[in-house]
Enzyme design. Structure first.
Site, mmCIF file in Angstrom:
data_model
loop_
_atom_site.group_PDB
_atom_site.id
_atom_site.type_symbol
_atom_site.label_atom_id
_atom_site.label_comp_id
_atom_site.label_asym_id
_atom_site.label_seq_id
_atom_site.Cartn_x
_atom_site.Cartn_y
_atom_site.Cartn_z
ATOM 1 N N ASP A 78 17.293 -7.866 10.931
ATOM 2 C CA ASP A 78 16.598 -8.748 11.867
ATOM 3 C C ASP A 78 16.886 -8.437 13.473
ATOM 4 O OD1 ASP A 78 14.890 -11.296 12.507
ATOM 5 O OD2 ASP A 78 16.695 -11.897 13.209
ATOM 6 N N GLU B 2 13.770 -4.429 11.827
ATOM 7 C CA GLU B 2 12.666 -4.898 12.755
ATOM 8 C C GLU B 2 12.712 -4.324 14.074
ATOM 9 O OE1 GLU B 2 10.965 -9.307 14.641
ATOM 10 O OE2 GLU B 2 13.129 -8.743 14.320
HETATM 11 C C1 NOJ Z 1 12.567 -12.032 13.958
HETATM 12 C C2 NOJ Z 1 12.137 -12.900 12.834
HETATM 13 O O1 NOJ Z 1 11.098 -12.173 12.219
HETATM 14 C C3 NOJ Z 1 11.481 -14.081 13.383
HETATM 15 O O2 NOJ Z 1 10.854 -14.820 12.358
HETATM 16 C C4 NOJ Z 1 12.846 -15.057 13.928
HETATM 17 O O3 NOJ Z 1 12.342 -15.990 14.526
HETATM 18 C C5 NOJ Z 1 13.515 -13.994 15.009
HETATM 19 N N1 NOJ Z 1 13.793 -12.671 14.474
HETATM 20 C C6 NOJ Z 1 14.942 -14.564 15.306
HETATM 21 O O4 NOJ Z 1 15.968 -14.188 14.089
#
Ligand code: NOJ
Length: 567
Positions: A233, A294
């Site tokens: 993430d 991500e």
């Molecule tokens: C990316 C995640 O996909 C999202 O849902 C989240 O709110 C943020 N990172 C913070 O962890």
């Protein structure tokens, strides 16, 4: 008595150890004839656990619910599930605020439930990928509770604490991406801590070796428990400029939260991120695991940085460039596919996830959404690369945003209302059947079920040979069986056509053609069989009125044709 206690403890320790290893991933390092590894041929499927299947009827999905749907997933053609965070959490950001990285939130079940899920998945050859929230923890994590307790606490330097610039002034001008300043003053020690996301998600200080050790330890702990990789993430945001310099303001005006538009050059994408990724990858390689990132890259040069020199960082940095194409434009898709194909690593395609409006609505015209959903499936599931599906995409689930501020569950939807309605719309319960609550739960679900559940649900679509679900099942089957789709190169054809996106996938003497009509009118293309070394074409999968005759393919409006080429 003492003996009994010793014996029982020994038994417990042994069973604990067994629990840790019984489901450990047997190293399956088999590669195919092209040297491709398991994650290059696998179809990944993201599950938002709150919304997938509720086994205990409390309105929130859980691990047993997921386990009960493994046969469905196997049958669909899924090889790996990525479960969004299911760890203990105060749920401010629905699990992306982790308060214990080595456990399961009671709302979702127990570690024992996880072990059962892992073993059941393994029986079906489905791998499990967990979501590793590496940038921040919850403010309720014991590390942060200790960190904030005093300026000299053992974990003080595990987070980023600074004095304000002056009375009532944070250390710099950085804004949280979720609105408001990225700094919160904590009265206990009268210093500010940094949070890129919500204030309840304090950023970990990755410059502290103890943080790195703890996080690497967690990575290994889960591998030993049987997971086959992680989705990392928010990797962009791991490091901050040590001098905490202000970010430049890009242009006048304010965003949905009323904050200035800033260039996050001092708190995102710092080069140190890559040292961490190389380290995590080294551990992943020891366990034959995959790292998905991500990665909000803006171009291929940035994407290449995430693959790393010599491909030693992320195997699958998500290509969000693809999700930025928000219209059915052959030219735009062609451009992005060519770019990603020219990148230094293996492509990863995503069209939907829990943070973005579902593909069904982004591409749909309101009238032909089901046909368009099939066009999109045929597109990204036949490209060279690994696709990551999002639950419900395969049945044509629609984004259903809240209609009033009072209904909003996602906090950014409340602070940003009405410009930012939050992400509830793409996180609604999975639509399993036409019964109450779409068969998701017997209790009222945590988010309302969209009205489309009556027509778009698994049970109904399994009975309809023309449904979006049946189409997904067919494309996924083809993708697993067809040599050219598995291993072939991508070759664009008819490159100036503004209506039809068409390409070949060629592996040695195997060829497959894909033609996708992105318009509401009939279209025709030529394959160029001869010029590409082939003599004829046979349909493998096509929508009702899309056919090949000789070198030509005729496509109905939003038609799809996938055909096998022979020499
Ligand atoms: C990316 C995640 O996909 C999202 O849902 C989240 O709110 C943020 N990172 C913070 O962890």
């Amino acid at each position: 008595m003492k003996k009994v206690i010793v014996w029982v403890s020994a038994l417990l320790i042994c069973s604990g150890l067994l629990g840790m290893t019984a489901f450990a991933q047997a190293p399956d390092r088999a590669v195919d004839k092209e040297g491709h590894q398991w994650w290059q041929h696998a179809v990944f499927y993201e599950i938002y656990p709150r919304s997938f299947a509720d086994s205990n009827n409390d309105g929130v999905g859980d691990l047993k619910g997921i386990a009960s749907k493994l046969d469905y997933l196997k049958d669909l053609g899924v090889d790996a599930i990525w479960i969004s965070p299911c760890f203990p959490s105060p749920q401010v950001d629905f699990g992306y605020d982790v308060s214990d990285y080595e456990n399961i939130d009671p709302m979702y079940g127990t570690l024992a439930d996880f072990d059962v899920l892992a073993s059941e998945a393994r029986k079906r050859n489905i791998r499990i990928i967990l979501d590793f929230v590496v940038n921040h923890s919850s403010d309720q994590h014991k590390w942060f509770l200790d960190s904030k307790s005093s300026r000299t606490s053992a974990h003080r330097d595990w987070y980023i604490w600074r004095d304000g610039k002056g009375p009532g002034q944070p250390p710099n001008n950085w804004a949280s991406t979720f609105g408001g300043p990225a700094w919160k003053l904590d009265p206990t020690t009268n210093q500010y801590y940094y949070h890129y996301f919500y204030a309840e998600q304090p950023d970990l200080n990755w410059r502290n070796p103890a943080v790195k050790d703890a996080m690497f330890g967690i990575e290994t702990w889960w591998y030993k428990r049987g997971v086959s990789g992680f989705r990392l993430d928010a990797v962009d945001t791991l490091f901050e400029d040590p001098k905490l310099q202000d970010n430049p303001i890009l242009h006048p005006g304010t965003n949905a939260f009323g904050d200035p538009y800033e260039d996050n050059k001092n708190n995102t994408k710092l080069p140190e991120v890559h040292d961490v990724l190389r380290g995590l990858r080294k551990v992943a390689d020891e366990h034959n695991a995959v790292l998905i990132g991500e990665t909000w890259t803006t171009d291929v040069a940035e994407l290449n940085q995430y693959y790393g020199d010599g491909n030693n960082e992320l195997q699958l940095p998500m290509d969000f460039l693809f999700t930025m194409v928000n219209k059915l434009s052959p030219a735009e898709f062609r451009k992005q596919i060519a770019a990603v194909n020219g990148a230094s690593g293996w492509p990863t395609f995503v069209i939907s996830n829990h943070d973005i409006v579902r593909s069904y609505d982004r591409y749909g015209d309101g009238e032909h959404n089901d046909q368009i959903a099939k066009v999109m499936a045929a597109l990204y599931l036949t490209l060279r690369g690994t696709p990551i599906m999002y639950y419900g995409e395969e049945i044509g689930m629609k984004t259903t945003p809240p209609t009033s501020k009072e209904e909003v569950k996602d906090p950014i939807g409340r602070t940003g209302w009405p410009k930012e309605k939050g992400r509830d719309g793409e996180r609604t319960p999975m639509q399993w059947d036409g019964t109450a609550n779409a068969g998701f739960s017997k209790a009222a679900p945590w988010l309302p079920v969209p009205p489309t559940y009556e027509t778009h649900n698994v049970a109904a679509e399994l009975k309809d040979h023309n449904s979006v679900l049946e189409f997904y099942r067919k494309v996924l089957k083809l993708r697993h069986d067809n040599t050219a789709l598995l291993d072939g190169n991508y070759k664009a054809i008819n490159e100036t056509d503004d209506n039809v996106l068409s390409y070949l996938r060629i592996y040695k003497d195997h060829g497959t053609v894909v033609a996708l009509n992105m318009t509401n009118a009939p279209q025709k293309i030529s394959i160029g069989l001869k010029g590409n070394g082939f003599a004829s074409v046979k349909s493998l999968l096509a929508t009702e009125k899309s056919v090949a005759t000789g070198d030509d393919v005729s496509l109905e409006p939003y038609g799809v044709f996938i055909g096998e080429l022979s020499q």
